[in-house]
Design a protein around this motif. Structure first.
Motif, PDB file in Angstrom:
ATOM      1  N   MET A 121       0.826  -1.205   0.000  1.00  0.00           N
ATOM      2  CA  MET A 121       0.000   0.000   0.000  1.00  0.00           C
ATOM      3  C   MET A 121       0.861   1.256   0.000  1.00  0.00           C
ATOM      4  SD  MET A 121      -3.263  -0.909   2.423  1.00  0.00           S
ATOM      5  CE  MET A 121      -4.191   0.412   1.627  1.00  0.00           C
ATOM      6  N   LYS A 122       2.171   1.079  -0.095  1.00  0.00           N
ATOM      7  CA  LYS A 122       3.082   2.215  -0.051  1.00  0.00           C
ATOM      8  C   LYS A 122       3.420   2.681  -1.461  1.00  0.00           C
ATOM      9  CE  LYS A 122       4.987   1.060   4.463  1.00  0.00           C
ATOM     10  NZ  LYS A 122       6.196   0.854   5.288  1.00  0.00           N
ATOM     11  N   LYS A 123       3.117   3.946  -1.732  1.00  0.00           N
ATOM     12  CA  LYS A 123       3.290   4.480  -3.074  1.00  0.00           C
ATOM     13  C   LYS A 123       4.751   4.556  -3.501  1.00  0.00           C
ATOM     14  CE  LYS A 123      -0.941   7.259  -2.918  1.00  0.00           C
ATOM     15  NZ  LYS A 123      -1.516   8.630  -3.013  1.00  0.00           N
ATOM     16  N   ASN A 124       5.645   4.601  -2.528  1.00  0.00           N
ATOM     17  CA  ASN A 124       7.067   4.738  -2.873  1.00  0.00           C
ATOM     18  C   ASN A 124       7.727   3.406  -3.204  1.00  0.00           C
ATOM     19  OD1 ASN A 124       6.848   3.846  -0.217  1.00  0.00           O
ATOM     20  ND2 ASN A 124       8.796   4.772   0.405  1.00  0.00           N
ATOM     21  N   ILE A 125       6.967   2.320  -3.137  1.00  0.00           N
ATOM     22  CA  ILE A 125       7.523   1.009  -3.487  1.00  0.00           C
ATOM     23  C   ILE A 125       7.208   0.699  -4.944  1.00  0.00           C
ATOM     24  CG2 ILE A 125       7.363  -1.480  -3.078  1.00  0.00           C
ATOM     25  CD1 ILE A 125       6.957  -0.923  -0.156  1.00  0.00           C
ATOM     26  N   ARG A 126       8.231   0.466  -5.720  1.00  0.00           N
ATOM     27  CA  ARG A 126       8.086   0.114  -7.127  1.00  0.00           C
ATOM     28  C   ARG A 126       8.931  -1.133  -7.393  1.00  0.00           C
ATOM     29  NH1 ARG A 126       4.682   3.330  -6.600  1.00  0.00           N
ATOM     30  NH2 ARG A 126       4.167   5.186  -7.835  1.00  0.00           N
ATOM     31  N   LEU A 127       8.280  -2.232  -7.715  1.00  0.00           N
ATOM     32  CA  LEU A 127       8.983  -3.487  -7.953  1.00  0.00           C
ATOM     33  C   LEU A 127       8.933  -3.844  -9.432  1.00  0.00           C
ATOM     34  CD1 LEU A 127       7.607  -5.593  -4.948  1.00  0.00           C
ATOM     35  CD2 LEU A 127       9.720  -4.262  -5.051  1.00  0.00           C
ATOM     36  N   ILE A 128       9.959  -4.515  -9.896  1.00  0.00           N
ATOM     37  CA  ILE A 128      10.031  -4.981 -11.283  1.00  0.00           C
ATOM     38  C   ILE A 128       9.476  -6.396 -11.353  1.00  0.00           C
ATOM     39  CG2 ILE A 128      11.564  -5.535 -13.207  1.00  0.00           C
ATOM     40  CD1 ILE A 128      13.486  -3.419 -12.134  1.00  0.00           C
ATOM     41  N   GLU A 129       8.541  -6.626 -12.287  1.00  0.00           N
ATOM     42  CA  GLU A 129       7.939  -7.950 -12.464  1.00  0.00           C
ATOM     43  C   GLU A 129       8.684  -8.751 -13.526  1.00  0.00           C
ATOM     44  OE1 GLU A 129       3.284  -7.193 -11.381  1.00  0.00           O
ATOM     45  OE2 GLU A 129       3.920  -6.733 -13.415  1.00  0.00           O
ATOM     46  N   PRO A 130       8.850 -10.058 -13.342  1.00  0.00           N
ATOM     47  CA  PRO A 130       8.508 -10.810 -12.131  1.00  0.00           C
ATOM     48  C   PRO A 130       9.457 -10.472 -10.989  1.00  0.00           C
ATOM     49  CG  PRO A 130       9.682 -12.224 -13.663  1.00  0.00           C
ATOM     50  CD  PRO A 130       9.449 -10.923 -14.379  1.00  0.00           C
ATOM     51  N   VAL A 131       8.913 -10.358  -9.798  1.00  0.00           N
ATOM     52  CA  VAL A 131       9.694  -9.940  -8.637  1.00  0.00           C
ATOM     53  C   VAL A 131      10.688 -11.026  -8.256  1.00  0.00           C
ATOM     54  CG1 VAL A 131       9.596  -9.254  -6.219  1.00  0.00           C
ATOM     55  CG2 VAL A 131       7.782  -8.536  -7.800  1.00  0.00           C
ATOM     56  N   MET A 132      11.928 -10.624  -8.047  1.00  0.00           N
ATOM     57  CA  MET A 132      12.971 -11.538  -7.588  1.00  0.00           C
ATOM     58  C   MET A 132      13.157 -11.358  -6.085  1.00  0.00           C
ATOM     59  SD  MET A 132      13.582 -12.872 -10.475  1.00  0.00           S
ATOM     60  CE  MET A 132      14.993 -13.918 -10.100  1.00  0.00           C
ATOM     61  N   LEU A 133      13.266 -12.455  -5.370  1.00  0.00           N
ATOM     62  CA  LEU A 133      13.343 -12.385  -3.913  1.00  0.00           C
ATOM     63  C   LEU A 133      14.593 -11.666  -3.427  1.00  0.00           C
ATOM     64  CD1 LEU A 133      12.025 -15.902  -2.811  1.00  0.00           C
ATOM     65  CD2 LEU A 133      10.763 -13.759  -3.119  1.00  0.00           C
ATOM     66  N   ASP A 134      15.681 -11.740  -4.193  1.00  0.00           N
ATOM     67  CA  ASP A 134      16.904 -11.071  -3.745  1.00  0.00           C
ATOM     68  C   ASP A 134      16.831  -9.553  -3.896  1.00  0.00           C
ATOM     69  OD1 ASP A 134      17.091 -10.835  -6.484  1.00  0.00           O
ATOM     70  OD2 ASP A 134      18.865 -12.085  -6.699  1.00  0.00           O
ATOM     71  N   ALA A 135      15.709  -9.048  -4.437  1.00  0.00           N
ATOM     72  CA  ALA A 135      15.526  -7.604  -4.563  1.00  0.00           C
ATOM     73  C   ALA A 135      14.732  -7.026  -3.396  1.00  0.00           C
ATOM     74  CB  ALA A 135      14.816  -7.284  -5.875  1.00  0.00           C
ATOM     75  N   LEU A 136      14.445  -7.862  -2.390  1.00  0.00           N
ATOM     76  CA  LEU A 136      13.562  -7.442  -1.306  1.00  0.00           C
ATOM     77  C   LEU A 136      14.292  -7.188   0.009  1.00  0.00           C
ATOM     78  CD1 LEU A 136      10.644  -9.986  -1.886  1.00  0.00           C
ATOM     79  CD2 LEU A 136      10.891  -7.687  -2.832  1.00  0.00           C
ATOM     80  N   THR A 202      -5.665   1.826  -3.646  1.00  0.00           N
ATOM     81  CA  THR A 202      -4.276   2.060  -3.259  1.00  0.00           C
ATOM     82  C   THR A 202      -3.520   0.750  -3.047  1.00  0.00           C
ATOM     83  OG1 THR A 202      -4.884   2.188  -0.922  1.00  0.00           O
ATOM     84  CG2 THR A 202      -4.850   4.257  -2.166  1.00  0.00           C
ATOM     85  N   LEU A 203      -4.252  -0.357  -2.929  1.00  0.00           N
ATOM     86  CA  LEU A 203      -3.620  -1.668  -2.799  1.00  0.00           C
ATOM     87  C   LEU A 203      -3.070  -2.083  -4.165  1.00  0.00           C
ATOM     88  CD1 LEU A 203      -3.195  -4.095  -0.799  1.00  0.00           C
ATOM     89  CD2 LEU A 203      -5.269  -5.075  -1.801  1.00  0.00           C
ATOM     90  N   ARG A 204      -1.788  -2.379  -4.210  1.00  0.00           N
ATOM     91  CA  ARG A 204      -1.150  -2.767  -5.469  1.00  0.00           C
ATOM     92  C   ARG A 204      -0.582  -4.177  -5.353  1.00  0.00           C
ATOM     93  NH1 ARG A 204       2.565   1.666  -8.244  1.00  0.00           N
ATOM     94  NH2 ARG A 204       2.190   0.131  -9.888  1.00  0.00           N
ATOM     95  N   PHE A 205      -0.494  -4.848  -6.500  1.00  0.00           N
ATOM     96  CA  PHE A 205       0.014  -6.216  -6.534  1.00  0.00           C
ATOM     97  C   PHE A 205       1.093  -6.337  -7.592  1.00  0.00           C
ATOM     98  CE2 PHE A 205      -0.224 -10.625  -8.184  1.00  0.00           C
ATOM     99  CZ  PHE A 205       0.100 -11.309  -7.021  1.00  0.00           C
ATOM    100  N   TYR A 206       2.236  -6.924  -7.209  1.00  0.00           N
ATOM    101  CA  TYR A 206       3.349  -7.163  -8.126  1.00  0.00           C
ATOM    102  C   TYR A 206       3.542  -8.670  -8.294  1.00  0.00           C
ATOM    103  CZ  TYR A 206       4.544  -2.219  -7.629  1.00  0.00           C
ATOM    104  OH  TYR A 206       4.510  -0.847  -7.647  1.00  0.00           O
ATOM    105  N   LYS A 207       3.497  -9.129  -9.513  1.00  0.00           N
ATOM    106  CA  LYS A 207       3.559 -10.562  -9.806  1.00  0.00           C
ATOM    107  C   LYS A 207       4.964 -11.116  -9.603  1.00  0.00           C
ATOM    108  CE  LYS A 207      -0.060 -10.232 -13.344  1.00  0.00           C
ATOM    109  NZ  LYS A 207      -0.363 -10.415 -14.791  1.00  0.00           N
ATOM    110  N   ARG A 208       4.989 -12.359  -9.120  1.00  0.00           N
ATOM    111  CA  ARG A 208       6.261 -13.099  -9.016  1.00  0.00           C
ATOM    112  C   ARG A 208       6.247 -14.327  -9.920  1.00  0.00           C
ATOM    113  NH1 ARG A 208      10.759 -15.055  -7.060  1.00  0.00           N
ATOM    114  NH2 ARG A 208      10.833 -17.103  -6.064  1.00  0.00           N
ATOM    115  N   LYS A 209       5.267 -15.233  -9.743  1.00  0.00           N
ATOM    116  CA  LYS A 209       5.238 -16.455 -10.545  1.00  0.00           C
ATOM    117  C   LYS A 209       3.889 -17.150 -10.405  1.00  0.00           C
ATOM    118  CE  LYS A 209       7.139 -19.355  -6.863  1.00  0.00           C
ATOM    119  NZ  LYS A 209       8.192 -20.305  -6.477  1.00  0.00           N
ATOM    120  N   GLY A 210       3.614 -18.066 -11.302  1.00  0.00           N
ATOM    121  CA  GLY A 210       2.425 -18.899 -11.215  1.00  0.00           C
ATOM    122  C   GLY A 210       2.672 -20.069 -10.289  1.00  0.00           C
ATOM    123  N   ARG A 211       1.585 -20.604  -9.753  1.00  0.00           N
ATOM    124  CA  ARG A 211       1.705 -21.702  -8.788  1.00  0.00           C
ATOM    125  C   ARG A 211       0.466 -22.586  -8.867  1.00  0.00           C
ATOM    126  NH1 ARG A 211       6.132 -23.169  -5.373  1.00  0.00           N
ATOM    127  NH2 ARG A 211       5.319 -24.253  -3.556  1.00  0.00           N
TER     128      ARG A 211
END
Length: 253
Positions: A121-136, A202-211
């Motif tokens: 919910m934080k506007k200052n967070i911008r992640l690249i999809e697919p999200v890599m765990l080592d970027a967190l 304001t809730l945002r979702f960044y994809k990582r992978k299918g499961r």
């Protein structure tokens, strides 16, 4: 007397064949208690419109086709795991695969597929999809206790602190700013958080992978391998004849 009994059995069998039934349906179908948590749109408790979740509807249909009588019971996640591990219930509806669960679960073929990723919910967070765990590493991350998502993050070396016990707790923790990211399922989160918890855009979702999700049958249940084999055959049948797609179409996917 034996001749009369034999003739009677033959007559019953002939009547069943005429009606298109198989001999297995001459006996009461084995009742299977399937344990579930509220996890829309896969599993929906107390539905007001008849839609009980597409995984529930698919599993119920496939088990009926296979000659079983499924009964779906909603309980908390810890109780579900304990009961299925002990063989007190037949299966869990729609759990994910993990090596730890292989010890006490026989996994079916995939029932459905989900998209794992991170809610924020934080506007200052911008992640690249697919999200890599080592970027967190600069963010605080959480996942629900004992879910496959929590195991995955822990195996990747991420510290989760005190994990929430329910999805509701996790979303409110996210809203309160207690954590930056909540690792969950996109299909579920977008339904549950917005429709049932009142979250806004304001809730945002960044994809990582299918499961994939499976019917997870207890290895402590009698004839568990037979149940899984029968279910897989029936699941393939309803996929082929279009009934699987008909169920999913009722949910817009």
């Amino acid at each position: 007397m034996r001749v009369k009994s034999l003739k009677r059995n033959i007559a019953v069998l002939c009547a069943m064949i005429i009606m298109g039934l198989t001999p297995s349906y001459a006996y009461a179908a084995e009742k299977l208690e399937i344990l579930s948590i509220h996890y829309p749109p896969f599993i929906i408790e107390n539905s007001s419109d008849g839609r009980r979740g597409y995984d529930v509807e698919v599993t119920e249909l496939a088990l009926h086709v296979a000659g079983y009588d499924p009964v779906f019971i909603f309980q908390d996640w810890e109780t579900i795991q304990n009961r299925v591990r002990a063989g007190q219930a037949a299966a869990i509806q729609s759990c994910t695969h993990s090596q730890k669960r292989e010890e006490w679960i026989e996994f079916s073929n995939p029932v459905s597929y989900s998209t794992r990723g991170f809610f924020t919910m934080k506007k200052n967070i911008r992640l690249i999809e697919p999200v890599m765990l080592d970027a967190l590493d600069k963010y605080s991350v959480t996942a629900v206790k004992d879910y496959g998502t929590a195991f995955e993050l822990e195996n990747a070396g991420l510290s989760l602190g005190e994990k929430p016990l329910t999805d509701k707790d996790a979303f409110f923790q996210l809203e309160d700013g207690g954590v930056d990211l909540f690792y969950s399922t996109g299909e579920f989160g977008n339904w549950y958080a917005r429709k049932e918890l009142g979250f806004d855009d304001t809730l945002r979702f960044y994809k990582r992978k299918g499961r994939p999700y499976y019917l997870c049958v207890s290895k402590a249940w009698p004839n568990y391998k037979t149940i899984v084999t029968d279910f897989n055959i029936a699941l393939a049948k309803i996929r082929q004849d279009g009934r699987y797609d008909e169920i999913h179409a009722r949910y817009g996917n």
